[in-house]
Design a protein around this motif. Structure first.
Motif, PDB file in Angstrom:
ATOM      1  N   LEU A  58     -17.616  -3.921 -11.332  1.00  0.00           N
ATOM      2  CA  LEU A  58     -17.104  -4.230  -9.994  1.00  0.00           C
ATOM      3  C   LEU A  58     -15.582  -4.313  -9.999  1.00  0.00           C
ATOM      4  O   LEU A  58     -14.924  -3.807  -9.076  1.00  0.00           O
ATOM      5  CB  LEU A  58     -17.709  -5.546  -9.514  1.00  0.00           C
ATOM      6  N   ARG A  59     -15.008  -4.935 -11.032  1.00  0.00           N
ATOM      7  CA  ARG A  59     -13.549  -5.027 -11.104  1.00  0.00           C
ATOM      8  C   ARG A  59     -12.911  -3.648 -11.250  1.00  0.00           C
ATOM      9  O   ARG A  59     -11.827  -3.391 -10.709  1.00  0.00           O
ATOM     10  CB  ARG A  59     -13.140  -5.914 -12.286  1.00  0.00           C
ATOM     11  N   VAL A  60     -13.562  -2.744 -11.960  1.00  0.00           N
ATOM     12  CA  VAL A  60     -13.050  -1.375 -12.085  1.00  0.00           C
ATOM     13  C   VAL A  60     -13.073  -0.684 -10.728  1.00  0.00           C
ATOM     14  O   VAL A  60     -12.126   0.028 -10.350  1.00  0.00           O
ATOM     15  CB  VAL A  60     -13.868  -0.591 -13.126  1.00  0.00           C
ATOM     16  N   LYS A  61     -14.143  -0.882  -9.961  1.00  0.00           N
ATOM     17  CA  LYS A  61     -14.223  -0.276  -8.624  1.00  0.00           C
ATOM     18  C   LYS A  61     -13.146  -0.851  -7.707  1.00  0.00           C
ATOM     19  O   LYS A  61     -12.568  -0.123  -6.888  1.00  0.00           O
ATOM     20  CB  LYS A  61     -15.604  -0.532  -8.022  1.00  0.00           C
ATOM     21  N   GLU A  62     -12.876  -2.137  -7.829  1.00  0.00           N
ATOM     22  CA  GLU A  62     -11.815  -2.742  -7.021  1.00  0.00           C
ATOM     23  C   GLU A  62     -10.449  -2.168  -7.391  1.00  0.00           C
ATOM     24  O   GLU A  62      -9.593  -1.979  -6.523  1.00  0.00           O
ATOM     25  CB  GLU A  62     -11.828  -4.262  -7.212  1.00  0.00           C
ATOM     26  N   LEU A  63     -10.247  -1.895  -8.680  1.00  0.00           N
ATOM     27  CA  LEU A  63      -8.997  -1.274  -9.108  1.00  0.00           C
ATOM     28  C   LEU A  63      -8.873   0.136  -8.534  1.00  0.00           C
ATOM     29  O   LEU A  63      -7.806   0.539  -8.047  1.00  0.00           O
ATOM     30  CB  LEU A  63      -8.921  -1.232 -10.636  1.00  0.00           C
ATOM     31  N   ASP A  64      -9.952   0.905  -8.568  1.00  0.00           N
ATOM     32  CA  ASP A  64      -9.939   2.245  -7.970  1.00  0.00           C
ATOM     33  C   ASP A  64      -9.611   2.174  -6.481  1.00  0.00           C
ATOM     34  O   ASP A  64      -8.854   3.006  -5.952  1.00  0.00           O
ATOM     35  CB  ASP A  64     -11.294   2.928  -8.177  1.00  0.00           C
ATOM     36  N   LEU A  65     -10.180   1.189  -5.806  1.00  0.00           N
ATOM     37  CA  LEU A  65      -9.913   1.027  -4.381  1.00  0.00           C
ATOM     38  C   LEU A  65      -8.460   0.628  -4.124  1.00  0.00           C
ATOM     39  O   LEU A  65      -7.857   1.067  -3.136  1.00  0.00           O
ATOM     40  CB  LEU A  65     -10.858  -0.027  -3.811  1.00  0.00           C
ATOM     41  N   ALA A  66      -7.877  -0.177  -5.024  1.00  0.00           N
ATOM     42  CA  ALA A  66      -6.491  -0.617  -4.846  1.00  0.00           C
ATOM     43  C   ALA A  66      -5.513   0.548  -4.931  1.00  0.00           C
ATOM     44  O   ALA A  66      -4.425   0.494  -4.341  1.00  0.00           O
ATOM     45  CB  ALA A  66      -6.139  -1.681  -5.887  1.00  0.00           C
ATOM     46  N   HIS A  67      -5.877   1.612  -5.640  1.00  0.00           N
ATOM     47  CA  HIS A  67      -4.982   2.772  -5.731  1.00  0.00           C
ATOM     48  C   HIS A  67      -4.745   3.408  -4.363  1.00  0.00           C
ATOM     49  O   HIS A  67      -3.668   3.948  -4.100  1.00  0.00           O
ATOM     50  CB  HIS A  67      -5.577   3.817  -6.687  1.00  0.00           C
ATOM     51  N   TYR A  68      -5.733   3.338  -3.477  1.00  0.00           N
ATOM     52  CA  TYR A  68      -5.587   3.953  -2.156  1.00  0.00           C
ATOM     53  C   TYR A  68      -4.568   3.208  -1.286  1.00  0.00           C
ATOM     54  O   TYR A  68      -4.034   3.787  -0.345  1.00  0.00           O
ATOM     55  CB  TYR A  68      -6.938   4.002  -1.439  1.00  0.00           C
ATOM     56  N   ASP A  69      -4.322   1.920  -1.611  1.00  0.00           N
ATOM     57  CA  ASP A  69      -3.349   1.167  -0.815  1.00  0.00           C
ATOM     58  C   ASP A  69      -1.933   1.685  -1.000  1.00  0.00           C
ATOM     59  O   ASP A  69      -1.055   1.399  -0.174  1.00  0.00           O
ATOM     60  CB  ASP A  69      -3.413  -0.317  -1.195  1.00  0.00           C
ATOM     61  N   MET A  70      -1.685   2.431  -2.076  1.00  0.00           N
ATOM     62  CA  MET A  70      -0.343   2.954  -2.321  1.00  0.00           C
ATOM     63  C   MET A  70      -0.099   4.277  -1.589  1.00  0.00           C
ATOM     64  O   MET A  70       1.028   4.771  -1.569  1.00  0.00           O
ATOM     65  CB  MET A  70      -0.125   3.152  -3.826  1.00  0.00           C
ATOM     66  N   LEU A  71      -1.125   4.874  -1.014  1.00  0.00           N
ATOM     67  CA  LEU A  71      -0.971   6.162  -0.333  1.00  0.00           C
ATOM     68  C   LEU A  71      -0.429   5.966   1.081  1.00  0.00           C
ATOM     69  O   LEU A  71      -0.582   4.887   1.676  1.00  0.00           O
ATOM     70  CB  LEU A  71      -2.316   6.882  -0.276  1.00  0.00           C
ATOM     71  N   TRP A 120       4.534   5.869   6.162  1.00  0.00           N
ATOM     72  CA  TRP A 120       4.628   5.343   4.789  1.00  0.00           C
ATOM     73  C   TRP A 120       5.643   4.230   4.782  1.00  0.00           C
ATOM     74  O   TRP A 120       6.813   4.427   5.121  1.00  0.00           O
ATOM     75  CB  TRP A 120       5.034   6.464   3.832  1.00  0.00           C
ATOM     76  N   ASP A 121       5.158   3.024   4.418  1.00  0.00           N
ATOM     77  CA  ASP A 121       6.011   1.855   4.338  1.00  0.00           C
ATOM     78  C   ASP A 121       6.421   1.661   2.881  1.00  0.00           C
ATOM     79  O   ASP A 121       5.573   1.436   2.017  1.00  0.00           O
ATOM     80  CB  ASP A 121       5.274   0.617   4.856  1.00  0.00           C
ATOM     81  N   VAL A 122       7.715   1.759   2.621  1.00  0.00           N
ATOM     82  CA  VAL A 122       8.208   1.660   1.245  1.00  0.00           C
ATOM     83  C   VAL A 122       7.899   0.283   0.654  1.00  0.00           C
ATOM     84  O   VAL A 122       7.505   0.155  -0.515  1.00  0.00           O
ATOM     85  CB  VAL A 122       9.723   1.951   1.206  1.00  0.00           C
ATOM     86  N   LEU A 123       8.040  -0.755   1.448  1.00  0.00           N
ATOM     87  CA  LEU A 123       7.769  -2.104   0.955  1.00  0.00           C
ATOM     88  C   LEU A 123       6.282  -2.282   0.655  1.00  0.00           C
ATOM     89  O   LEU A 123       5.907  -2.858  -0.375  1.00  0.00           O
ATOM     90  CB  LEU A 123       8.234  -3.140   1.975  1.00  0.00           C
ATOM     91  N   ASP A 124       5.422  -1.770   1.534  1.00  0.00           N
ATOM     92  CA  ASP A 124       3.980  -1.854   1.290  1.00  0.00           C
ATOM     93  C   ASP A 124       3.595  -1.115   0.021  1.00  0.00           C
ATOM     94  O   ASP A 124       2.692  -1.538  -0.717  1.00  0.00           O
ATOM     95  CB  ASP A 124       3.209  -1.281   2.483  1.00  0.00           C
ATOM     96  N   PHE A 125       4.261   0.011  -0.247  1.00  0.00           N
ATOM     97  CA  PHE A 125       3.976   0.745  -1.476  1.00  0.00           C
ATOM     98  C   PHE A 125       4.296  -0.106  -2.706  1.00  0.00           C
ATOM     99  O   PHE A 125       3.510  -0.186  -3.656  1.00  0.00           O
ATOM    100  CB  PHE A 125       4.791   2.038  -1.517  1.00  0.00           C
ATOM    101  N   GLY A 126       5.452  -0.765  -2.687  1.00  0.00           N
ATOM    102  CA  GLY A 126       5.819  -1.606  -3.827  1.00  0.00           C
ATOM    103  C   GLY A 126       4.845  -2.758  -4.020  1.00  0.00           C
ATOM    104  O   GLY A 126       4.415  -3.052  -5.144  1.00  0.00           O
ATOM    105  N   LEU A 127       4.473  -3.426  -2.914  1.00  0.00           N
ATOM    106  CA  LEU A 127       3.507  -4.521  -3.014  1.00  0.00           C
ATOM    107  C   LEU A 127       2.146  -4.026  -3.475  1.00  0.00           C
ATOM    108  O   LEU A 127       1.478  -4.671  -4.287  1.00  0.00           O
ATOM    109  CB  LEU A 127       3.382  -5.226  -1.663  1.00  0.00           C
ATOM    110  N   SER A 128       1.718  -2.869  -2.977  1.00  0.00           N
ATOM    111  CA  SER A 128       0.423  -2.320  -3.378  1.00  0.00           C
ATOM    112  C   SER A 128       0.419  -1.973  -4.858  1.00  0.00           C
ATOM    113  O   SER A 128      -0.595  -2.146  -5.547  1.00  0.00           O
ATOM    114  CB  SER A 128       0.098  -1.078  -2.544  1.00  0.00           C
ATOM    115  N   TYR A 129       1.554  -1.512  -5.362  1.00  0.00           N
ATOM    116  CA  TYR A 129       1.642  -1.190  -6.791  1.00  0.00           C
ATOM    117  C   TYR A 129       1.480  -2.451  -7.642  1.00  0.00           C
ATOM    118  O   TYR A 129       0.757  -2.456  -8.644  1.00  0.00           O
ATOM    119  CB  TYR A 129       2.984  -0.515  -7.081  1.00  0.00           C
TER     120      TYR A 129
END
Length: 482
Positions: A58-71, A120-129
């Motif tokens: 489940l934690r791996v799936k959550e990590l995969d999902l978190a990658h989409y927040d940077m797009l 694309w929000d530059v600040l959101d990208f940094g926080l998502s990373y």
């Protein structure tokens, strides 16, 4: 809305499903189970371990999902507007106050408009990373929790297996002696009440037999449930019948080669609890980075394609682009307080790490001492058993020559059985101490290359080779035979 309890029919159906699934899709037990087959079954089928494996997945799936927040975000809109009369307006001069035009319309009564905008929000990208990095640490925390559970399970399997072996040997011997022991007790009781012999020797003999039986019952009380405990660890039904491989008592168990300092260093490096604190510290440091990023101005870039069916428009489709900047000043003012909280969290984790380090040092010292003590107890129990067997042989020879009574022979047979049980108990205690040494040092009970997708036989062979390389006497014996 009012609370609705689950109906009895639904509970019955749920219970049937759980009972059907709890031991489903498992390899059947077709041969006696040895220690490493028991470990393999626990790795493949133990439900506590399976929960930890699924938790990590489940934690791996959550990590995969978190990658989409940077797009970038791509949003499509479809808007329809209608009204009951014609839209229109007139103009008024700001200088003279006179109406300059008659009422006119510049849009239709019914309009359909669409757009597709990428932003694309530059600040959101940094926080998502940063959040994705924290999710990655969550995966590693789940991995450490899984390591901790499998170490405990393997330790429990080893201890339960040897207790079950002791119980198996004890019950087999007890059945053969039970009838003759009862007969000897009845005979002693009759002698004591017949007044044909002095009552004191008969009473002393009866007391001795009852003392031996009481000791056996005391030692057997916990052993009798060991087989059910081992079955639970392997996820077998408690009522399922299975046989155990009974290993030899005469294996040579080696001492601990590593020094205390070397073991302590291994423990501090490998214990799951200390690794969890390290990941939590790194996670907390990343929270500080996130707090700083949230105080920066937000810069949002966007571009999109638009279309409208309004006939009054000169251009019905067009492209837009632009940028938008914003700054939440309250985040700036709250930064010192957030940094103080993060620093306090770091200090707490540091203190927890120090406390765990001291606890681990104590455990390493205690497990080393316990293992050496158990080896000494096993050696004493082995020597006691050898002496008792020699006594039984002498008494048996005397009985054959009719120089010793049957009651004396039965007493010595029971003493031999008691010595064997104590030998098995000492061996079981040594096995528990042996497993506890590896748990205390944090050394993995399974190799990273092993997988629960392997069959029980394959996984059992892998485990036997692993523990043979670590000096396990039982594994060395089986590997040597093969």
């Amino acid at each position: 809305m009012s609370p609705q309890p689950i109906s009895p029919e639904a509970r019955q159906l749920r219970a049937d499903q759980l009972l059907a699934q709890v031991t489903s899709d498992q390899e059947p037990v077709v041969a006696p189970i040895d220690l490493y087959s028991a470990m393999a079954r626990a790795i493949k089928y133990n439900l506590d371990y399976r929960v930890e494996v699924m938790e990590q997945a489940l934690r791996v799936k959550e990590l995969d999902l978190a990658h989409y927040d940077m797009l970038p975000k791509v949003v499509g809109n479809l808007n329809y507007n209608g009204r009951s009369n014609e839209p229109g307006s007139r103009s008024k001069s700001l200088l003279t106050g006179k109406t300059s035009l008659e009422p006119s319309s510049s849009s239709e009564r019914n309009q359909l408009a669409t757009d597709l905008t990428m932003s694309w929000d530059v600040l959101d990208f940094g926080l998502s990373y940063v959040r994705a990095q924290q999710r990655a640490d969550g995966v590693m925390l789940a991995e450490e929790s899984k390591r901790k559970v499998i170490q405990r399970i393997i330790e429990d399997v080893r201890a339960a297996y040897w207790r079950a072996v002791s119980a198996e040997r004890l019950l087999t011997k007890t059945r053969s002696l039970e009838a003759s022991t009862e007969q000897a007790l009845e005979h002693a009781h009759r002698q004591q009440h017949s007044h044909l012999t002095a009552p004191l020797p008969a009473l002393s003999y009866e007391r001795e037999l009852l003392t031996i039986r009481r000791d056996l019952e005391s030692l057997t009380r916990e052993l009798k449930v060991a087989k059910q405990q081992l079955a639970a660890l392997m996820n077998l039904s408690p009522e399922q019948h299975y046989e155990l491989v009974l290993p030899s008592r005469d294996l040579a168990w080696a001492g601990i080669d590593l020094s205390y300092d070397a073991m302590l260093k291994l423990a501090v490096m490998n214990r799951p609890e200390l690794r969890e604190v390290a990941y939590q510290l790194r996670n907390n440091q990343r929270e500080g980075t996130a707090a700083i990023l949230e105080t920066l101005p937000s810069l949002k870039l966007f571009a999109g394609a638009n279309y409208s069916d309004d006939d009054f428009l000169y251009n019905s489709d067009w492209v837009t682009w632009g940028a938008h900047a914003s700054w939440n000043l309250l985040k700036v003012f709250s930064l010192p307080a957030r940094q103080e909280r993060i620093e306090a969290q770091s200090e707490l984790l540091d203190a927890r790490g120090l406390a765990l380090t001291m606890a681990v040092a104590t455990q390493v010292s205690v497990t080393r001492a316990r293992y050496q003590l158990r080896r000494g107890e096993l050696d004493t129990a082995r020597r006691f058993l050898e002496v008792q067997r020699a006594i039984e042989d002498q008494v048996s020879a005397g009985y054959q020559a009719q120089h010793v009574s049957e009651q004396t022979l039965i007493r010595e047979q029971m003493n031999t059985l008691l010595a064997e049980v104590r030998m098995d108990q000492a061996l079981s205690d040594l096995q528990g101490a042996y497993a506890n040494v590896y748990t205390a040092t944090g050394i993995d009970a399974v190799d990273a290359g092993m997988s629960s997708d392997e069959s029980v036989a394959e996984l059992s062979a892998d485990l036997r080779r692993l523990w043979a390389s670590r000096g396990d006497a039982l594994a060395l014996e089986r590997v040597g035979r093969s």
